[in-house]
Design a protein around this motif. Structure first.
Motif, PDB file in Angstrom:
ATOM      1  N   THR A 191      62.780 -17.485 -64.738  1.00  0.00           N
ATOM      2  CA  THR A 191      61.924 -16.304 -64.741  1.00  0.00           C
ATOM      3  C   THR A 191      61.060 -16.273 -63.480  1.00  0.00           C
ATOM      4  OG1 THR A 191      61.880 -16.373 -67.140  1.00  0.00           O
ATOM      5  CG2 THR A 191      60.205 -15.033 -66.076  1.00  0.00           C
ATOM      6  N   ILE A 192      60.510 -17.441 -63.113  1.00  0.00           N
ATOM      7  CA  ILE A 192      59.654 -17.484 -61.923  1.00  0.00           C
ATOM      8  C   ILE A 192      60.438 -17.128 -60.668  1.00  0.00           C
ATOM      9  CG2 ILE A 192      58.383 -19.039 -60.398  1.00  0.00           C
ATOM     10  CD1 ILE A 192      57.391 -20.485 -62.857  1.00  0.00           C
ATOM     11  N   ILE A 194      64.308 -21.366 -68.840  1.00  0.00           N
ATOM     12  CA  ILE A 194      63.710 -20.068 -69.163  1.00  0.00           C
ATOM     13  C   ILE A 194      62.517 -19.800 -68.251  1.00  0.00           C
ATOM     14  CG2 ILE A 194      62.532 -18.739 -70.961  1.00  0.00           C
ATOM     15  CD1 ILE A 194      64.167 -20.357 -72.994  1.00  0.00           C
ATOM     16  N   VAL A 195      61.641 -20.822 -68.140  1.00  0.00           N
ATOM     17  CA  VAL A 195      60.444 -20.671 -67.318  1.00  0.00           C
ATOM     18  C   VAL A 195      60.815 -20.574 -65.844  1.00  0.00           C
ATOM     19  CG1 VAL A 195      58.249 -21.729 -66.685  1.00  0.00           C
ATOM     20  CG2 VAL A 195      59.112 -21.960 -69.015  1.00  0.00           C
ATOM     21  N   MET A 251      56.958 -22.723 -54.068  1.00  0.00           N
ATOM     22  CA  MET A 251      57.196 -21.402 -53.508  1.00  0.00           C
ATOM     23  C   MET A 251      56.227 -21.137 -52.364  1.00  0.00           C
ATOM     24  SD  MET A 251      57.240 -17.988 -55.772  1.00  0.00           S
ATOM     25  CE  MET A 251      58.648 -18.018 -56.820  1.00  0.00           C
ATOM     26  N   LEU A 253      55.339 -22.701 -58.505  1.00  0.00           N
ATOM     27  CA  LEU A 253      54.569 -21.797 -57.647  1.00  0.00           C
ATOM     28  C   LEU A 253      54.102 -22.518 -56.384  1.00  0.00           C
ATOM     29  CD1 LEU A 253      52.430 -19.873 -60.291  1.00  0.00           C
ATOM     30  CD2 LEU A 253      54.494 -19.110 -59.116  1.00  0.00           C
ATOM     31  N   VAL A 254      53.730 -23.800 -56.541  1.00  0.00           N
ATOM     32  CA  VAL A 254      53.305 -24.574 -55.367  1.00  0.00           C
ATOM     33  C   VAL A 254      54.466 -24.716 -54.384  1.00  0.00           C
ATOM     34  CG1 VAL A 254      52.503 -26.825 -54.572  1.00  0.00           C
ATOM     35  CG2 VAL A 254      51.501 -25.810 -56.611  1.00  0.00           C
ATOM     36  N   ALA A 278      52.612 -35.049 -65.612  1.00  0.00           N
ATOM     37  CA  ALA A 278      51.410 -34.298 -65.966  1.00  0.00           C
ATOM     38  C   ALA A 278      51.415 -32.910 -65.332  1.00  0.00           C
ATOM     39  CB  ALA A 278      50.171 -35.072 -65.536  1.00  0.00           C
ATOM     40  N   LEU A 279      52.323 -32.691 -64.380  1.00  0.00           N
ATOM     41  CA  LEU A 279      52.322 -31.448 -63.618  1.00  0.00           C
ATOM     42  C   LEU A 279      53.052 -30.353 -64.402  1.00  0.00           C
ATOM     43  CD1 LEU A 279      51.076 -31.230 -60.835  1.00  0.00           C
ATOM     44  CD2 LEU A 279      53.352 -31.498 -59.858  1.00  0.00           C
ATOM     45  N   PRO A 280      52.369 -29.227 -64.705  1.00  0.00           N
ATOM     46  CA  PRO A 280      53.073 -28.146 -65.407  1.00  0.00           C
ATOM     47  C   PRO A 280      54.194 -27.589 -64.523  1.00  0.00           C
ATOM     48  CG  PRO A 280      50.695 -27.757 -65.324  1.00  0.00           C
ATOM     49  CD  PRO A 280      50.977 -28.890 -64.399  1.00  0.00           C
ATOM     50  N   ASN A 281      55.382 -27.394 -65.112  1.00  0.00           N
ATOM     51  CA  ASN A 281      56.528 -27.031 -64.260  1.00  0.00           C
ATOM     52  C   ASN A 281      56.354 -25.673 -63.589  1.00  0.00           C
ATOM     53  OD1 ASN A 281      56.895 -25.542 -66.563  1.00  0.00           O
ATOM     54  ND2 ASN A 281      58.970 -26.278 -67.001  1.00  0.00           N
ATOM     55  N   PHE A 282      55.703 -24.709 -64.284  1.00  0.00           N
ATOM     56  CA  PHE A 282      55.550 -23.387 -63.661  1.00  0.00           C
ATOM     57  C   PHE A 282      54.564 -23.442 -62.498  1.00  0.00           C
ATOM     58  CE2 PHE A 282      52.602 -23.690 -67.168  1.00  0.00           C
ATOM     59  CZ  PHE A 282      51.424 -23.171 -66.680  1.00  0.00           C
ATOM     60  N   PHE A 283      53.547 -24.298 -62.653  1.00  0.00           N
ATOM     61  CA  PHE A 283      52.575 -24.465 -61.574  1.00  0.00           C
ATOM     62  C   PHE A 283      53.243 -25.127 -60.371  1.00  0.00           C
ATOM     63  CE2 PHE A 283      49.177 -27.330 -59.762  1.00  0.00           C
ATOM     64  CZ  PHE A 283      48.529 -26.336 -59.065  1.00  0.00           C
TER      65      PHE A 283
END
Lengths: 338, 305, 297
Positions: free
Chosen positions: B250-251, B246-247, B151, B148-149, B140-145
């Motif tokens: 980029t992050i 890609i995501v 990081m 960031l966590v 359920a966890l968005p990969n970009f979020f």
């Protein structure tokens, strides 16, 4: 049969019970079964499917499903207690001194490994043998169970073999470590009729030749007649009659045994075209306890006393049965009602 | 086996050809490439000039044929934004993405196989429940979020790992986790489901009846059979990882194919976008081909088929 | 290669109790429904619940922390963003975008995928070959990359994102519907209907579709969750819906550069996203168990 009396028991089972947890309540699959198997003899457990005979064999091998619990006053192999043994102690015996042959040769072998691999591993584990030695033993035994070009077969996978061949492989696997006891659970049921006879002859021959104790689980009285020394008839999780094979076929005492035998065509007696007997009714539910005789709902001799505790009667020193009636009275009754 | 492999290879080539058409059409039809090259607010004459220079005034089929022939010859054209050879650009970025993809897959396998086996062996126990809860939460966890966590935690609060870049191995730790955690749950579930089924099978009972050690029963006789579908899924998931890169790239400003794809898209550098899309599709096709053959190798029953 | 996309389908068997009773007894379904229901309620009631206009900027009240921080104030319970917009109001309105995306993409891709899967599974033969090929080709192209490229070319807006994702995400529907249909079509009642001379459309819509419906529901929930995550990812990369829409993914993107000082700006929409998708996935998981009762998941 001749040596049976002199030999010590390889397997002793006393008051064995198996209870399976089901959503509807505890199912008493095996209810207080006692018997023994002596060195070099063939003992048959016979009964309809669902009578608890397979559960009995799995309980002896400690292979019961997780939902099942086993209780026994005594469960011993060659004098050593099995009921209280640790997993490692059981594992040292299984496949080594006690081996098992299953009903379904099509699924009993692992599809991902070669025949050779599966034969060799059991020898290497129990006998601490080298690969070459175990392999030699495997080739030997494959030849012994009647498989042509055994060296070639070692490199093959189960799916490349027919059902009959696979069952021969299972027998060879059971023999790998030279066991004292082999438990065969309906070893021929899944096979073609012609193959059945071959496998049975092979099993009986090997048992005699190697002097192994054989516990054969079957629903087929024809098989019992051919190879059993002693027979235990099971009904609804309990043994209802025990006898030597000769006694059982000569003078079946329990109404259930007699019913079973009447379902069997007798060579030279039953004429072609005659209707074979059937036992009407259904096996009672094993969920919850059973008071009195479990067979009474299907028994033509049933009467009020059958609902109480049923005594064990002795037809001879080796022939016991569980029934409210003495066999003589019953025979008379049977004739009167016929 | 050989015939099977050839059939699979033929299908793979067909899919690749089909994807090349889609990749070409998609980027031509979803916008005016000439306008994109000339830039917003360009004069009509400039756009017309671009159209002629790049051969965009020719019929689509001719353009496609031209592009395909040059692509097959290894000439992917010039990047509009980076002003370099596209093939060289991709060759330069591919290793980073390959590394991050492989690391993530290994990370996912290293987590999912033991967890899946444990949950199957102790099905219904607290281990099983915990693993399932982790799987459900992870998916359920968005990969970009999540990236960031990570990081925030490892770079800012704990100061253990560098924030972004791709210079040292430490730069790869967070991207590996951020990319790999998402494919772990489906793999774990597949391992668990496979093991539960296998452990209930007759041949496992045979193995136990042979007195083999519990480890041998579970791993030699169990896992080998349960892993067959996992191999197929792993290859497909590697395809997902390439897309997900890609995501994540980029992050973390990882200088790989994913970051290149993102840059090419935002700068409307369609020769590069087209080439990356085709390359990723080819990799996917190749991976499924490999997984099919690997499956056939792992399952002896498929070898004769 | 077509084999790689065939997932095992458990046959749907009947179990004790009505479907509704089984759902009510399934903790995953109940938790999932509660979470999703809460988000739906928030989305519907956003105008009533939101304390402020989600688009109203107030540059004098920028980056106020949420109420659990020392400097938090009840006027903006979840603080304000870089432009001084009330964060609670934006998060509440953001639920509308995520739900709209999830639902619309699910419907579009569901229609395409179900039609393809039913056709491939029912007709078999050459139809199946062609459709399986198209599925494989579609799977070969990463959704994120294609969606980014298309949105970049056409320009990001809510309808474009919905349509792009809807036209891309039908693969799982097609794969699952295909194998489910294959299983159902060999069953006796379908053969009986064929023997009775029922028309093809009658058989597909009247006999097959109702029987593969449980699989459809499970895939639909999973795909809705996945579409929501994809929109968030696209918006996060700046190639999804555009500012000033309060998309949760976009809110995380806008706060990314401030996250070292104001982590709540990404933690709040991130948690909202995770909770919504968690609810949807739990619902899908639970429904799978309800429909396939033999305990395999």
């Amino acid at each position: 049969m001749a040596s049976a009396a002199a030999s010590a028991a390889v397997l002793e089972v006393e008051d064995l019970s198996v209870t399976i947890r089901t959503p509807a309540g505890p199912l008493h699959a095996v209810r207080g079964v006692s018997f023994d198997v002596r060195r070099g003899e063939t003992v048959c457990l016979v009964g309809e499917s669902g009578c608890g005979k397979s559960m009995t064999s799995l309980a002896i091998m400690s292979l019961l499903p997780e939902t099942a619990t086993r209780r026994a006053r005594r469960l011993a192999f060659a004098g050593a207690d099995l009921a209280g043994a640790t997993g490692a102690e059981i594992n040292a015996l299984r496949g080594n001194r006690m081996a098992m042959i299953f009903q379904e040769p099509m699924t009993a072998l692992n599809p991902a490994w070669t025949i050779g691999d599966q034969l060799v591993e059991v020898h290497r584990r129990h006998k601490r043998s080298g690969r070459a030695e175990a392999r030699e033993r495997a080739v030997d035994l494959l030849g012994k169970v009647g498989i042509a070009s055994p060296v070639e077969r070692l490199g093959q996978y189960p799916h490349q073999l027919s059902g009959g061949l696979r069952q021969r492989v299972m027998i060879a696997m059971a023999l790998m470590c030279g066991p004292d006891l082999i438990i065969a659970d309906e070893p021929t049921t899944a096979l073609d009729v012609t193959i059945q006879a071959q496998i049975l002859r092979l099993l009986a021959g090997l048992q005699r030749e190697l002097g192994i104790a054989l516990l054969l689980i079957t629903h087929d009285l024809g098989i019992v007649a051919r190879i059993a020394d002693r027979v235990h008839v099971m009904y609804a999780g309990a043994i209802v009659e025990r006898a030597t094979a000769a006694e059982l076929f000569a003078r079946p005492c329990h109404p259930y045994t007699r019913g079973l035998l009447s379902c069997l065509p007798a060579p030279g007696v039953t004429e072609a075209g005659t209707r074979l007997g059937t036992i009407p009714g259904v096996v009672p539910s094993l969920i919850g306890g059973i008071e009195g005789c479990a067979f009474r709902s299907r028994c033509e001799h049933a009467r009020a006393g059958c609902a109480q505790a049923v005594p064990v009667r002795r037809a001879s020193a080796t022939h016991h049965y569980v029934c409210v009636e003495e066999v003589a009275e019953m025979a008379a009754l049977g004739e009167a009602t016929a | 086996m050989l015939l099977y492999a050839l059939k699979r290879l033929g299908l793979a080539l067909l899919v690749a050809a089909f994807v090349s058409v889609v990749a070409f059409l998609l980027l031509r039809l979803s916008g005016d490439a000439a306008l994109a090259i000339a830039g917003e607010g360009a004069r009509d004459e400039d756009i017309a000039l671009v159209r002629r220079t790049y051969g965009l005034d020719r019929p689509l089929i001719v353009q496609y044929g031209d592009w395909l022939l040059r692509t097959l010859a290894g000439d992917l054209g010039q990047s509009l934004y980076f002003k370099t050879d596209v093939a060289a650009l991709i060759a330069d970025k591919l290793p980073v993405t390959f590394l991050i993809g492989s690391f993530s897959l290994l990370f996912a396998l290293a987590l999912s196989v033991p967890l899946g086996v444990l949950s199957a062996v102790y099905a219904g126990s607290w281990i099983d429940r915990l693993a399932l809860a982790l799987a459900v939460a992870g998916q359920a966890l968005p990969n970009f979020f999540f990236a960031l966590v990570l990081m925030m935690l490892f770079s800012i609060t704990l100061r253990w790992l560098p924030v972004s870049g791709s210079d040292t191995w430490a730069h790869f730790v967070m991207p590996t986790i951020a990319l790999g955690y998402y494919v772990t749950p489906p793999m774990m579930r597949l391992v668990r489901a496979g093991m539960v089924e296998v452990l209930g099978s007759d041949y496992i009972r045979t193995a136990r009846a042979k007195g083999l050690s519990p480890a041998s029963v579970v791993f030699k006789h169990g896992l080998r059979n349960a892993l067959v579908p996992v191999v197929a899924l792993a290859a497909v998931q590697l395809g997902y990882l390439l897309g997900g890169s890609i995501v994540i790239e980029t992050i973390f400003a990882l200088d790989g194919l994913g970051y290149l794809a993102y840059q090419s898209i935002t700068h409307k550098d369609f020769p590069v976008t087209q080439a990356v899309l085709l390359l990723l599709a080819l990799i996917y096709v190749l991976l499924t081909l490999v997984s099919d053959l690997l499956n056939a190798f792992l399952d002896p029953r498929m070898r004769v088929a | 290669m077509s084999d790689a996309v065939i997932l095992p389908i458990e046959t749907v068997t009947t179990k004790v109790g009505s479907p509704a009773a089984r759902m009510a007894a399934n903790p995953s379904v109940v938790t999932g429904l509660l979470l999703v229901g809460a988000v739906v309620a928030i989305a519907l009631l956003a105008p009533l619940l939101a304390p402020h206009d989600p688009y109203a900027q107030d540059l004098t009240r920028r980056l106020i922390p949420p109420i659990w921080h020392d400097k938090g104030v009840w006027f903006n319970p979840l603080g304000t963003d870089n432009l001084g917009r009330d964060y609670l109001s934006r998060v509440l309105y953001g639920a509308r975008i995520s739900l709209l995306i999830g639902l619309s993409v699910m419907v579009i891709s569901g229609l395409i995928g179900t039609a393809l899967g039913l056709a491939a599974g029912y007709f078999g033969g050459r139809t199946d070959l062609v459709i399986s090929f198209v599925i494989t080709a579609r799977l070969a192209m990463p959704v994120v990359l294609v969606a980014l490229a298309v949105v970049a070319m056409i320009g990001g807006s809510l309808p474009v994102v919905i349509l792009t994702l809807g036209l891309l995400k039908w693969d799982r529907f097609a794969v699952v519907m295909r194998s489910a249909t294959q299983q159902v079509r060999s069953l006796d009642y379908v053969t009986a209907a064929e023997a009775a001379g029922a028309s093809r459309s009658r058989i597909v819509l009247g006999e097959i579709l109702p029987n593969v419906f449980p699989h459809l529901i499970v895939v639909a929930t999973v795909e809705a969750g996945s579409a929501i995550l994809l929109e968030a990812a696209l918006s996060f990369l700046g190639l999804g819906v555009q500012p000033p829409l309060p998309s949760w993914g976009l809110m995380i993107a806008e706060a990314k550069n401030l996250m070292f000082f104001s982590f709540w700006l990404i933690a709040i929409p991130g948690t909202a996203l995770a909770l919504l998708v968690l609810g949807i996935n739990l619902l899908g998981d639970g429904l799978r168990d309800v429909f396939a009762p033999d305990g395999r998941s």
